[in-house]
Design a protein around this motif. Structure first.
Motif, PDB file in Angstrom:
ATOM      1  N   ALA A 185       0.813  -1.221   0.176  1.00 38.37           N
ATOM      2  CA  ALA A 185       0.216   0.074   0.095  1.00 38.37           C
ATOM      3  C   ALA A 185       0.835   1.232  -0.071  1.00 38.37           C
ATOM      4  CB  ALA A 185      -0.970  -0.020   1.215  1.00 38.37           C
ATOM      5  N   LEU A 186       2.163   1.089   0.264  1.00 37.31           N
ATOM      6  CA  LEU A 186       3.042   2.190   0.425  1.00 37.31           C
ATOM      7  C   LEU A 186       3.314   2.846  -1.071  1.00 37.31           C
ATOM      8  CD1 LEU A 186       3.810   3.725   2.892  1.00 37.31           C
ATOM      9  CD2 LEU A 186       2.785   1.579   3.448  1.00 37.31           C
ATOM     10  N   PRO A 187       3.375   4.098  -1.262  1.00 36.54           N
ATOM     11  CA  PRO A 187       3.786   4.489  -2.517  1.00 36.54           C
ATOM     12  C   PRO A 187       5.410   4.287  -2.759  1.00 36.54           C
ATOM     13  CG  PRO A 187       3.162   6.310  -1.292  1.00 36.54           C
ATOM     14  CD  PRO A 187       2.571   5.241  -0.558  1.00 36.54           C
ATOM     15  N   ALA A 188       5.913   4.306  -3.933  1.00 35.82           N
ATOM     16  CA  ALA A 188       7.307   4.161  -4.167  1.00 35.82           C
ATOM     17  C   ALA A 188       8.204   5.197  -3.576  1.00 35.82           C
ATOM     18  CB  ALA A 188       7.712   3.985  -5.559  1.00 35.82           C
ATOM     19  N   ARG A 189       7.526   6.556  -3.642  1.00 31.91           N
ATOM     20  CA  ARG A 189       8.486   7.692  -3.323  1.00 31.91           C
ATOM     21  C   ARG A 189       7.684   8.628  -2.071  1.00 31.91           C
ATOM     22  NH1 ARG A 189      12.679   7.689  -6.347  1.00 31.91           N
ATOM     23  NH2 ARG A 189      12.660   6.708  -8.291  1.00 31.91           N
ATOM     24  N   ASP A 190       6.508   8.568  -2.145  1.00 36.30           N
ATOM     25  CA  ASP A 190       5.775   9.558  -1.041  1.00 36.30           C
ATOM     26  C   ASP A 190       5.549   8.880  -0.002  1.00 36.30           C
ATOM     27  OD1 ASP A 190       5.545  11.570  -3.295  1.00 36.30           O
ATOM     28  OD2 ASP A 190       3.793  10.882  -4.099  1.00 36.30           O
ATOM     29  N   ALA A 191       5.303   9.805   1.179  1.00 37.19           N
ATOM     30  CA  ALA A 191       4.910   9.482   2.330  1.00 37.19           C
ATOM     31  C   ALA A 191       3.452   9.495   2.721  1.00 37.19           C
ATOM     32  CB  ALA A 191       5.817  10.161   3.587  1.00 37.19           C
ATOM     33  N   ILE A 192       2.765   8.691   3.199  1.00 35.63           N
ATOM     34  CA  ILE A 192       1.339   8.651   3.511  1.00 35.63           C
ATOM     35  C   ILE A 192       0.993   8.455   4.954  1.00 35.63           C
ATOM     36  CG2 ILE A 192       0.948   8.371   1.090  1.00 35.63           C
ATOM     37  CD1 ILE A 192       0.004   5.470   2.092  1.00 35.63           C
ATOM     38  N   GLY A 193      -0.388   8.865   5.470  1.00 37.25           N
ATOM     39  CA  GLY A 193      -0.548   8.701   6.801  1.00 37.25           C
ATOM     40  C   GLY A 193      -1.309   7.390   6.986  1.00 37.25           C
ATOM     41  N   THR A 194      -1.568   7.179   8.350  1.00 40.99           N
ATOM     42  CA  THR A 194      -1.673   5.674   8.550  1.00 40.99           C
ATOM     43  C   THR A 194      -3.397   5.420   8.089  1.00 40.99           C
ATOM     44  OG1 THR A 194      -0.536   5.950  10.776  1.00 40.99           O
ATOM     45  CG2 THR A 194      -2.586   4.286  10.519  1.00 40.99           C
ATOM     46  N   ARG A 248       8.016  -1.366  10.280  1.00 41.77           N
ATOM     47  CA  ARG A 248       9.216  -0.322  10.506  1.00 41.77           C
ATOM     48  C   ARG A 248      10.575  -1.128  11.448  1.00 41.77           C
ATOM     49  NH1 ARG A 248       8.262   5.019  14.439  1.00 41.77           N
ATOM     50  NH2 ARG A 248       7.562   3.326  15.782  1.00 41.77           N
ATOM     51  N   SER A 249       9.904  -1.975  12.429  1.00 43.43           N
ATOM     52  CA  SER A 249      10.852  -2.679  13.133  1.00 43.43           C
ATOM     53  C   SER A 249      11.867  -3.591  12.385  1.00 43.43           C
ATOM     54  CB  SER A 249      10.299  -3.615  14.421  1.00 43.43           C
ATOM     55  OG  SER A 249       9.373  -4.497  13.865  1.00 43.43           O
ATOM     56  N   LEU A 250      11.143  -4.060  11.315  1.00 37.56           N
ATOM     57  CA  LEU A 250      12.036  -4.836  10.347  1.00 37.56           C
ATOM     58  C   LEU A 250      12.764  -4.358   9.540  1.00 37.56           C
ATOM     59  CD1 LEU A 250       9.482  -7.779   9.691  1.00 37.56           C
ATOM     60  CD2 LEU A 250      11.296  -7.905  11.135  1.00 37.56           C
ATOM     61  N   GLY A 251      12.668  -2.784   9.516  1.00 33.90           N
ATOM     62  CA  GLY A 251      13.432  -2.141   8.503  1.00 33.90           C
ATOM     63  C   GLY A 251      12.797  -1.650   7.068  1.00 33.90           C
ATOM     64  N   PHE A 252      11.621  -2.142   7.044  1.00 31.24           N
ATOM     65  CA  PHE A 252      11.113  -1.840   5.689  1.00 31.24           C
ATOM     66  C   PHE A 252      10.396  -0.299   5.586  1.00 31.24           C
ATOM     67  CE2 PHE A 252      10.493  -6.443   5.847  1.00 31.24           C
ATOM     68  CZ  PHE A 252      10.973  -6.831   4.524  1.00 31.24           C
ATOM     69  N   LEU A 253      10.115   0.307   6.589  1.00 33.84           N
ATOM     70  CA  LEU A 253       9.594   1.530   6.564  1.00 33.84           C
ATOM     71  C   LEU A 253      10.245   2.711   7.308  1.00 33.84           C
ATOM     72  CD1 LEU A 253       5.918   0.478   6.844  1.00 33.84           C
ATOM     73  CD2 LEU A 253       7.184   1.082   5.025  1.00 33.84           C
ATOM     74  N   ARG A 278       3.762  10.411   9.356  1.00 36.47           N
ATOM     75  CA  ARG A 278       3.458   9.722   7.858  1.00 36.47           C
ATOM     76  C   ARG A 278       4.539   8.595   7.543  1.00 36.47           C
ATOM     77  NH1 ARG A 278       0.172  13.130   4.893  1.00 36.47           N
ATOM     78  NH2 ARG A 278       1.040  12.391   2.746  1.00 36.47           N
ATOM     79  N   TRP A 279       4.070   7.818   6.762  1.00 41.05           N
ATOM     80  CA  TRP A 279       5.134   6.482   6.534  1.00 41.05           C
ATOM     81  C   TRP A 279       5.405   6.554   5.328  1.00 41.05           C
ATOM     82  CZ3 TRP A 279       5.506   3.432  10.954  1.00 41.05           C
ATOM     83  CH2 TRP A 279       4.494   3.569  11.842  1.00 41.05           C
TER      84      TRP A 279
END
Length: 375
Positions: free
Chosen positions: A320-329, A351-356, A362-363
Motif C-alpha cells: 500500500a505504500l507508494p514508491a516515493r511519497d509518504a502517507i498517513g496511517t 518499521r521494526s523490520l527495516g522496511f519503513l 507519515r509513513w
C-alpha cells in the motif's frame, strides 16, 4: 558356451557387419560353429541373396580367431559372448540386431558398470557451451557413482569422458573400430586413458578400422547399454539423434539439454524435446529420471527476498505504500482494506523490520544508500 563356440563367434565378428540381423538369426537357429562351417559352402543360408552370400564367404576366408584373441589379450582385453557372467543382458533388447560378441579392454566388469549408467552424446563440432555442459554432466554423474557412456569422439563425447575421468569416475567408450585402434587419432591419449581407467568396448575385432556406417551402427550399442541417453548439442541431421531415436525405441529414458534457439547445433536437441525427449539441465535431474525411487533432484527456486517472509497482511500493507511519497496511517488502512488500528500494528511491525520509516505522522518506504526501496 564351449570354447569352439566362442572361437566361432570371434571369427564371425570379422564376417558380418555389426548388427547383421541375418547372422544373428543363423546363430539362434544353427549356432556359431555350424554357421561358420556353412560359409564354406556355396549354398546360402536362409535370408540372404547369392550375391550377399558370396561377399560373406569372401570375408570368411583366412580367418584366425585365435590370433585375434591373443591380440586382445595382449592389449589387456577379452572377448565377451552372450551368456557370459560379464555380458550386459540389456543388449539382448536389440533382438536380431544385438552384437555377436563384444571385444572389451579394461579391468572393470562391463555388466556391473552398465547397470547404473547414462549415455552422454552430442555434436563433434560442439560449442564451448556444449563442451562445458558435457564435461560438467560427466564429472557430476561419475562423482555420484554413475557410469558415463559415450563414443570417444571429438566434441561432446570427449568432454563427457574427460569429465568422468577428472573425478576418477567410471566411463565406457564404445568404439566403431577395434579396441586396439585409437580413432579419432586426435583423441588417442583420451582413448588410452579410458582403456586404463575405464572400459573400451567394440563389436569389431582387433585392428579393424571404422567406416561411416559403423559409427551409426555402434550408436545402437550405446543406447542399449545405458539406462538413459542425454543429448548435448545436435544438429537436425546428427548421429546423436540416431542414438536418441534408438534409446526411445528401446524404451530407455531419453533426455536433452536445451541451448540457444539461435544455434543450429541445438536445433536437433530442441526437435527431440518437442517430441518424447525430456528436458534436463544437470546431473541431479538426470538421476531423478533414471535412478532408483527416492533419488530426487532438489527443487530449484529463485532467491528468497525479505518481503517473501512477511505474513500476507503485512505484505498487503507494504504494497500500500507508494514508491516515493509518504502517507498517513488512514491512507494506508484504506489502500490495504484494514482498520486503522490493524494497519498501525502492521506499520509498526514493518518499521521494526527495516522496511519503513516514520516521520511527522507519515509513513514511507525505507531507502538504501542506493536510493531504492528496501523491498
Amino acid at each position: 558356451m564351449t570354447e569352439e563356440e566362442r572361437l566361432a563367434r570371434a571369427a564371425l565378428t570379422r564376417v558380418g557387419e555389426p548388427g547383421d540381423e541375418a547372422v544373428n538369426r543363423w546363430l539362434d537357429r544353427y549356432g556359431a560353429v555350424d554357421t561358420l562351417k556353412a560359409l564354406g559352402s556355396e549354398t546360402p543360408l536362409p535370408g540372404v541373396s547369392r550375391a550377399r552370400w558370396a561377399g560373406l564367404r569372401q570375408r570368411a576366408r583366412g580367418l584366425d580367431p585365435e590370433a585375434d584373441l591373443r591380440a586382445v589379450d595382449g592389449a589387456g582385453g577379452r572377448f565377451l559372448c552372450p551368456g557370459d557372467p560379464e555380458w550386459p543382458s540389456q543388449l539382448d533388447d536389440l533382438g536380431d540386431g544385438r552384437p555377436v560378441g563384444l571385444w572389451v579392454r579394461g579391468r572393470a566388469s562391463l555388466r556391473l558398470w552398465a547397470l547404473r549408467s547414462v549415455a552422454v552424446v552430442g555434436a563433434r563440432a560442439c560449442t564451448d557451451y556444449g563442451a562445458h555442459v558435457a564435461a560438467t554432466l560427466g564429472s557430476s554423474l561419475a562423482a555420484r557413482g554413475w557410469t558415463v557412456i559415450s563414443g570417444a569422439a571429438y566434441g561432446v563425447d570427449g568432454a563427457a569422458h574427460n569429465g568422468a575421468l577428472a573425478v576418477d569416475g567410471a566411463t565406457v567408450g564404445v568404439l566403431a573400430c577395434g579396441v586396439d585402434v585409437a580413432y579419432p587419432p586426435g583423441n588417442g591419449s583420451l582413448i588410452h586413458r579410458i582403456g586404463e581407467q575405464g572400459l573400451l568396448v567394440a563389436e569389431l575385432p582387433p585392428g579393424d578400422h571404422p567406416t561411416r556406417s559403423r559409427f551409426v551402427l555402434r550408436n545402437r550399442v550405446i543406447a542399449a547399454l545405458a539406462r538413459g541417453t542425454v543429448v548435448v548439442e545436435a544438429e537436425l541431421r546428427s548421429g546423436s539423434l540416431v542414438t536418441a531415436r534408438r534409446s526411445l525405441a528401446l524404451g530407455r529414458v531419453t533426455m536433452g539439454v536445451p541451448g540457444p534457439v539461435t544455434s543450429g547445433l541445438s536445433a536437433g536437441v530442441h526437435q527431440l524435446l518437442r517430441g518424447e525427449g525430456i528436458v534436463v539441465t544437470d546431473a541431479a535431474e538426470i538421476i531423478e529420471l533414471v535412478g532408483s525411487i527416492g533419488e530426487l533432484a532438489p527443487e530449484k527456486r529463485g532467491p528468497i527476498l525479505p518481503r517473501d517472509l512477511l505474513a500476507p497482511e503485512a505484505a498487503r500493507v507494504l504494497e500500500a505504500l507508494p514508491a516515493r511519497d509518504a502517507i498517513g496511517t488512514a491512507e494506508v488502512a484504506h489502500a490495504a482494506a484494514l482498520t486503522e488500528e490493524r494497519a498501525l500494528v502492521r506499520l509498526q511491525e514493518l518499521r521494526s523490520l527495516g522496511f519503513l520509516e516514520h516521520s511527522g505522522g507519515r509513513w514511507q518506504l525505507a531507502r538504501r544508500a542506493s536510493g531504492h526501496p528496501k523491498r
